[in-house]
Design a protein around this motif. Sequence first.
Motif, PDB file in Angstrom:
ATOM      1  N   ASN A  76       0.857  -1.193   0.000  1.00 22.19           N
ATOM      2  CA  ASN A  76       0.000   0.000   0.000  1.00 22.19           C
ATOM      3  C   ASN A  76       0.887   1.235   0.000  1.00 22.19           C
ATOM      4  N   GLY A 132      -4.528  -1.503   0.963  1.00 24.04           N
ATOM      5  CA  GLY A 132      -4.483  -0.286   1.765  1.00 24.04           C
ATOM      6  C   GLY A 132      -5.660  -0.043   2.670  1.00 24.04           C
ATOM      7  N   ASP A 190      -3.398   4.189  -2.695  1.00 24.96           N
ATOM      8  CA  ASP A 190      -3.565   2.761  -2.465  1.00 24.96           C
ATOM      9  C   ASP A 190      -4.317   2.219  -3.674  1.00 24.96           C
TER      10      ASP A 190
END
Length: 85
Positions: free
Chosen positions: A38, A64, A59
């Motif tokens: 991420n 994420g 992300d």
Amino acid sequence: MPSTPHEVQYLTIHSHRRAFVKVGEGPALLLLHGLGCNHTTWEPVIDDLAKRFTVIAPDLLGTGSRPSRAPTTASAATPTASATC
């Protein structure tokens, strides 16, 4: 690494709520992480890059802050990565 994490912002793109970090001023520099990672992948270098650039670290879908059910392939991420700028 910065003493505090960078502020995560959110933007809805193609009906998906997307998390990203945006820091600095200057020409835009888009940092894309690898699959399974991420935006925090870039934390160690964001502050240095932000001295010269507007650093944007999103992300990608399925990773994420807000995972999605969308496929996490490079081809699936490409159209929305450009929309983050």
